[in-house]
Motif scaffolding. Sequence first.
Motif, short mmCIF file in Angstrom:
data_model
loop_
_atom_site.label_atom_id
_atom_site.label_comp_id
_atom_site.label_asym_id
_atom_site.label_seq_id
_atom_site.Cartn_x
_atom_site.Cartn_y
_atom_site.Cartn_z
N LYS A 2 -7.59 5.91 -3.39
CA LYS A 2 -6.49 6.42 -4.20
C LYS A 2 -5.21 5.68 -3.85
O LYS A 2 -4.94 5.41 -2.69
N CYS A 3 -4.43 5.37 -4.88
CA CYS A 3 -3.12 4.76 -4.68
C CYS A 3 -2.23 5.76 -3.96
O CYS A 3 -2.15 6.93 -4.37
N LYS A 4 -1.56 5.34 -2.89
CA LYS A 4 -0.68 6.23 -2.15
C LYS A 4 0.54 6.66 -2.95
O LYS A 4 1.06 7.74 -2.76
N THR A 8 -3.59 7.42 -8.34
CA THR A 8 -4.62 6.94 -9.25
C THR A 8 -5.87 6.53 -8.47
O THR A 8 -5.76 5.88 -7.43
N GLN A 9 -7.04 6.92 -8.99
CA GLN A 9 -8.30 6.55 -8.36
C GLN A 9 -8.61 5.09 -8.68
O GLN A 9 -8.52 4.67 -9.84
#
Length: 101
Positions: A2-4, A8-9
């Motif tokens: 996941k974007c920190k 977003t996956q």
Amino acid sequence: MKCKSCKTQTNASILKDSFKPYTSDNAAPQKVLTIETRGLDFIDWKPTHGQSWIAEGIESGTVFDDIEFEEGERDWAGYDEKGSCSVGVTDIQGTFVKSKN
């Protein structure tokens, strides 16, 4: 993954059977593997300390199966006993090209 920032996956997978050996036939970039990504784009690559690489002497056929790049380094040097010569990898780099499929 996941974007920190935006949560977003994302996903990246090396496609099975996509590995191809790099050869010294020419100095042009060569495709060595295919990575399928979803939700991300790669922008840079460098060898990571702790990874082992394998190379083969062009003329002697000597296999170097313990090549390691020091952290932040893009060069490796060794000696080919069978070929009686110095060997090395200089300024190893990677680029990413979007596939058309």
